[in-house]
Design an enzyme around this catalytic site. Structure first.
Site, mmCIF file in Angstrom:
data_model
loop_
_atom_site.group_PDB
_atom_site.id
_atom_site.type_symbol
_atom_site.label_atom_id
_atom_site.label_comp_id
_atom_site.label_asym_id
_atom_site.label_seq_id
_atom_site.Cartn_x
_atom_site.Cartn_y
_atom_site.Cartn_z
ATOM 1 N N HIS A 28 0.793 -1.232 0.000
ATOM 2 C CA HIS A 28 0.000 0.000 0.000
ATOM 3 C C HIS A 28 0.830 1.288 0.000
ATOM 4 O O HIS A 28 0.542 2.230 0.741
ATOM 5 C CB HIS A 28 -0.945 -0.001 1.206
ATOM 6 C CG HIS A 28 -2.051 -1.021 1.117
ATOM 7 N ND1 HIS A 28 -2.495 -1.555 -0.067
ATOM 8 C CD2 HIS A 28 -2.816 -1.599 2.090
ATOM 9 C CE1 HIS A 28 -3.472 -2.406 0.166
ATOM 10 N NE2 HIS A 28 -3.692 -2.461 1.463
ATOM 11 N N GLU A 72 -11.584 -3.754 -2.448
ATOM 12 C CA GLU A 72 -10.645 -2.776 -2.991
ATOM 13 C C GLU A 72 -10.523 -3.001 -4.496
ATOM 14 O O GLU A 72 -9.932 -3.992 -4.924
ATOM 15 C CB GLU A 72 -9.278 -2.945 -2.323
ATOM 16 C CG GLU A 72 -9.314 -2.868 -0.813
ATOM 17 C CD GLU A 72 -8.153 -3.627 -0.147
ATOM 18 O OE1 GLU A 72 -6.994 -3.403 -0.498
ATOM 19 O OE2 GLU A 72 -8.436 -4.463 0.721
ATOM 20 N N HIS A 110 -9.772 2.086 0.578
ATOM 21 C CA HIS A 110 -9.654 0.997 1.546
ATOM 22 C C HIS A 110 -10.732 1.085 2.636
ATOM 23 O O HIS A 110 -10.454 0.902 3.821
ATOM 24 C CB HIS A 110 -8.244 0.999 2.148
ATOM 25 C CG HIS A 110 -7.753 -0.343 2.559
ATOM 26 N ND1 HIS A 110 -8.351 -1.072 3.566
ATOM 27 C CD2 HIS A 110 -6.746 -1.113 2.092
ATOM 28 C CE1 HIS A 110 -7.706 -2.217 3.697
ATOM 29 N NE2 HIS A 110 -6.728 -2.269 2.815
HETATM 30 C C1 GLA Z 1 -5.041 -5.153 2.509
HETATM 31 C C2 GLA Z 1 -4.212 -6.377 2.564
HETATM 32 C C3 GLA Z 1 -4.395 -7.091 3.887
HETATM 33 C C4 GLA Z 1 -4.143 -6.156 5.035
HETATM 34 C C5 GLA Z 1 -5.002 -4.913 4.865
HETATM 35 C C6 GLA Z 1 -4.680 -3.876 5.901
HETATM 36 O O1 GLA Z 1 -6.337 -5.415 2.265
HETATM 37 O O2 GLA Z 1 -4.477 -7.253 1.501
HETATM 38 O O3 GLA Z 1 -3.517 -8.169 3.942
HETATM 39 O O4 GLA Z 1 -2.794 -5.788 5.073
HETATM 40 O O5 GLA Z 1 -4.810 -4.324 3.630
HETATM 41 O O6 GLA Z 1 -4.644 -4.398 7.188
#
Ligand code: GLA
Length: 363
Positions: free
Chosen positions: A117, A328, A191
């Protein structure tokens, strides 16, 4: 049409920047509150079958919740825009035009380091410049951020605009655009953690999910796609017809083991370009339904497996494991290292444009 309400103070960052909370409403009473810290959706009020509004996203009442040590430690990215690259990049590195770029390894599932991210300080933690504008007569909140070349290890000055608006049919519409002066990977997503019963109201295991996807991208123990596009047919990843999130989440399955539940990218069955239905979620007690439409080729469905009850949300309730889920919309994880996946490289002179709508109804 009435103009947007004035923004309210939301808090001050550790660097001393004051951030605001902006409000969008539509004529049905749907309401979104969004801060320019991380371009984060803080509240989203939508009606249930009796017309009662509840806040259906996880978050905090003020900026402190988003900058607290507890939040930073577990970093679930509540409601934020993530970038420059949403999802994982293997070994926290990629090669572009013969040059290798090293990123911060800020995530280590299965003890395998990767970049997640956008890095240590991704777009979820920066202060965006916000502007309230009208688009086709509707209020629109425009957030801009310039990510300098070299920020978090990425090449090119990237100018990003994310616009939020509410549609007359109760959609939260998010439009992303970006330009760059050097080739760079870009994969922006929202997110949000949804709980259609209302945030702080228990787990999401009884929500019924449909995904318009016949294949998904299986991962290794570091949650990096193996490169395979695997048919979902018949297994726990098959959401072509509606299943509750909880029905098969504990099944003995290697992929569910790696993700500690669902934390995977589905490959959308796209018949045409443009905005297409990707996911539908129905919550039987409130009657609320959310449909996700996107221009993107993939969707990460994450079942909130890493929430552990230590974070306390807006209503003063702890957020236990699986008390919110994320959908997402995105390109596939690790695309910069997997040339067979649709490209995430933005070139100078080209414009990155994607749109996603989260549309709410009740029955
Ligand atoms: C994303 C990732 C997860 C986790 C979340 C945040 O969705 O795929 O593995 O890291 O972000 O906690």
């Amino acid at each position: 049409m009435a103009s947007s309400p004035a923004p309210r103070p939301f808090g001050t960052t550790k660097d001393g920047a004051a951030v605001q909370l902006y409000t969008l409403t539509n004529r049905n009473g749907m309401k979104a509150e969004i801060t320019n810290y991380g371009a984060t959706v803080v509240r989203l009020l939508v009606p249930d079958r009796a017309g009662k509004l509840d806040d259906v996203v996880l978050g905090f009442p003020s900026l402190d919740g988003y900058t607290s040590d507890a939040f930073r430690k577990s970093n679930p990215y509540f409601g934020a825009i993530v970038g420059r690259f949403g999802n994982r990049i293997a070994h926290a590195a990629f090669t572009l035009q013969g040059k290798t770029y090293q990123l911060a390894a800020n995530n280590t599932p299965g003890d395998l380091p990767c970049s997640l991210h956008g890095g240590l300080k991704g777009f979820d933690q920066v202060v965006w410049e916000a502007k309230q504008v009208k688009r086709n007569g509707a209020d629109c909140l425009q957030m801009r951020y310039v990510s300098k070349s070299g920020e978090e290890g990425y090449p090119g000055n990237l100018r990003v605009t994310v616009s939020f608006s509410l549609t007359p049919d109760n959609g939260l519409k998010i439009h992303y655009s970006a330009t760059t002066d050097q080739a760079t990977p870009v994969n922006l997503t929202h997110h949000g953690y949804f709980n259609l019963k209302g945030e702080g109201n228990g787990d999401i295991l009884g929500h019924q999910l449909t995904l318009q996807a016949s294949r998904f991208t299986p991962v290794d123990k570091g949650l990096i796609p193996t490169g395979e596009l695997r048919p979902v047919k018949g297994g726990p990843f098959d959401f072509l017809a509606a299943h509750t999130i909880g029905e098969r989440i504990l099944a003995q399955d290697e992929q569910l083991g790696f993700g500690q539940g669902y934390d995977h990218n589905w490959v959308l069955d796209r018949k045409k370009r443009g905005l297409t239905l990707a996911a539908t979620v129905e919550e039987p007690t409130s009657g609320r339904r959310m449909e996700v439409f996107t221009t993107e080729p993939g969707i990460q469905f994450y079942a909130g497996n890493f929430l552990d009850g230590t974070l306390v949300g807006k209503a003063g309730q702890a957020y236990p494991r699986r008390s919110g889920f994320c959908l997402e919309t995105q390109h596939y994880p690790d695309s910069p290292n997997q040339p067979q996946f649709p490209s995430t490289i933005l070139w100078p002179g080209r414009v990155y444009r994607t749109t996603t709508v989260y549309r709410f109804s009740a029955k």
